[in-house]
Design a protein around this motif. Structure first.
Motif, PDB file in Angstrom:
ATOM      1  N   CYS A 176       1.927 -25.641 -12.548  1.00 15.18           N
ATOM      2  CA  CYS A 176       1.988 -24.932 -12.065  1.00 15.18           C
ATOM      3  C   CYS A 176       1.886 -25.166 -10.394  1.00 15.18           C
ATOM      4  O   CYS A 176       0.836 -26.149 -10.216  1.00 15.18           O
ATOM      5  CB  CYS A 176       0.569 -23.725 -12.018  1.00 15.18           C
ATOM      6  SG  CYS A 176      -0.069 -22.692 -10.799  1.00 15.18           S
ATOM      7  N   HIS A 177       3.753 -25.096  -9.364  1.00 20.08           N
ATOM      8  CA  HIS A 177       3.198 -25.289  -8.812  1.00 20.08           C
ATOM      9  C   HIS A 177       2.442 -25.491  -7.509  1.00 20.08           C
ATOM     10  O   HIS A 177       1.742 -26.077  -6.479  1.00 20.08           O
ATOM     11  CB  HIS A 177       4.611 -24.536  -7.633  1.00 20.08           C
ATOM     12  CG  HIS A 177       3.945 -22.955  -7.606  1.00 20.08           C
ATOM     13  ND1 HIS A 177       3.987 -22.755  -6.221  1.00 20.08           N
ATOM     14  CD2 HIS A 177       5.148 -22.116  -8.249  1.00 20.08           C
ATOM     15  CE1 HIS A 177       4.401 -21.731  -6.756  1.00 20.08           C
ATOM     16  NE2 HIS A 177       4.710 -21.060  -7.546  1.00 20.08           N
ATOM     17  N   GLU A 204      -5.727 -26.545 -14.042  1.00 22.36           N
ATOM     18  CA  GLU A 204      -4.642 -25.894 -13.845  1.00 22.36           C
ATOM     19  C   GLU A 204      -4.162 -27.568 -12.027  1.00 22.36           C
ATOM     20  O   GLU A 204      -3.392 -27.626 -11.978  1.00 22.36           O
ATOM     21  CB  GLU A 204      -3.617 -25.079 -12.855  1.00 22.36           C
ATOM     22  CG  GLU A 204      -3.769 -23.782 -14.435  1.00 22.36           C
ATOM     23  CD  GLU A 204      -3.298 -22.911 -13.876  1.00 22.36           C
ATOM     24  OE1 GLU A 204      -2.559 -22.354 -13.382  1.00 22.36           O
ATOM     25  OE2 GLU A 204      -3.878 -22.192 -15.125  1.00 22.36           O
ATOM     26  N   CYS A 264      -0.465 -17.556  -4.956  1.00 26.91           N
ATOM     27  CA  CYS A 264       1.309 -17.373  -6.217  1.00 26.91           C
ATOM     28  C   CYS A 264       1.748 -16.186  -5.493  1.00 26.91           C
ATOM     29  O   CYS A 264       1.810 -15.220  -5.450  1.00 26.91           O
ATOM     30  CB  CYS A 264       0.141 -16.749  -7.080  1.00 26.91           C
ATOM     31  SG  CYS A 264       1.343 -16.363  -8.288  1.00 26.91           S
TER      32      CYS A 264
END
Ligand code: 13P
Ligand code: SF4
Length: 308
Positions: A176-177, A204, A264
């Motif tokens: 997940c960037h 994450e 996000c």
């Protein structure tokens, strides 16, 4: 239209359409306020199953709405924004999984719920960050694939070292960037500014930062930790949308984020207007191919069973 009026319209439509509104902690605070239930990915999946409503409206990204549909094939499930995707979910395909299976015939494919329905259809069991350790501990196979998130995979492996010592654990290379981009330096800097604040982090995040964390867990785990710990201030290493619920839960505590401001952008695509339009005009209903529905629902059901 004024916000108050918009909220009234949503409340009216929600009754008219017999809808349950579910929201993830990363969406805009206004949506979290109007939702019937706000939770982490696991709690949202469970809530979708227990709902008596005819319709579920999901304030979250596509894999969340798809998972709700897979677990509730007879309900109408809608996404507030059909273009809000999780980029990590696209980092593995069914074809990739079948290539792993060719190499390891007894492979148990453990897939993060942040995945497409097509990927789930090739998986054995799903996990979320709040039930992963419990589920992986119970797996008997000698070869285990953890996918698509390499960071969650690394975290699981580090925590279950003893349980997994005789197993071959393969970690896929997705990420997940939003969480991958956390750096040791940025967290270290936040710690220097707030030396009394424990670091609460999501699994994450980049594993290079794990050493700096006082707690690692899902979004609901982070919220619980902040509520229950006696410290008055915390450094939070996850998507910033969680601040809404942190402040609601613990109004007298202080929460700091790193200077990286990790957001996000997919979760942030959603807003009250889009929720109103979705309810009013029946937009973005989730439809899945029958064969995918049948196959992809199995690992999710298995997750609910194994996490009990
Ligand atoms: P959880 O809320 O399950 O911890 O998941 C975090 C996430 O990245 C959802 O997209
Ligand atoms: Fe996907 Fe990361 Fe956004 Fe969650 S925060 S939806 S894992 S990109």
């Amino acid at each position: 239209m004024e916000k108050k009026e918009l909220i009234r319209e949503i409340e009216r439509l929600k009754l008219e359409k017999d809808a349950l509104i579910l929201a993830h902690y990363y969406v805009d605070g206004d949506l979290q306020e109007i939702a019937d239930f706000v939770g982490d990915s696991y709690a949202l999946a469970k809530k979708a199953v227990s709902s008596q409503k005819k319709r579920i409206v999901f304030c979250g990204v596509k894999f969340m709405g798809e998972s709700a549909k897979l677990l509730n094939p007879d309900k109408e499930v809608f996404l507030v924004d059909k273009d809000a995707l999780c980029p990590m979910a696209e980092m593995i395909t069914g074809k990739d999984i079948e290539a792993y299976r060719k190499k390891y015939p007894d492979l148990c494919v453990v897939t993060y719920i942040n995945s497409t329905a097509e990927t789930k259809a090739h998986s054995d069991v799903c996990i979320t960050s709040s039930n992963a350790l419990k589920i992986v501990k119970k797996i008997q196979a000698d070869n285990i694939l953890l996918c698509p998130d390499k960071n969650l995979g690394t975290y699981i492996k580090s925590q279950l070292e003893e349980d997994l010592k005789d197993k071959n654990v393969i970690i896929h290379d997705g990420y997940c960037h939003v969480h991958e981009d956390f750096t040791y330096e940025a967290i270290q800097e936040a710690k220097e500014k707030h030396p009394n604040a424990p670091v609460l982090a999501h699994p994450e995040i980049n594993p290079a930062c794990y050493d700096l964390a006082d707690y690692i867990g899902s979004t609901s785990g982070i919220l619980k930790e902040a509520r229950e710990r006696e410290e008055e201030e915390f450094i939070i290493c996850t998507e910033k949308g969680i601040l809404h619920q942190l402040q609601k839960d613990s109004p007298n505590k202080k929460f700091y984020f790193t200077d990286l401001e990790q957001l996000c952008h997919d979760m942030k695509k959603l807003n009250l207007e889009k929720l109103r339009d979705c309810l009013r005009d029946d937009l973005n209903e989730v439809f899945l191919d029958e064969d995918i529905m049948e196959k992809a629902s199995q690992p999710l059901k298995k997750m609910l069973e194994m996490a009990e």
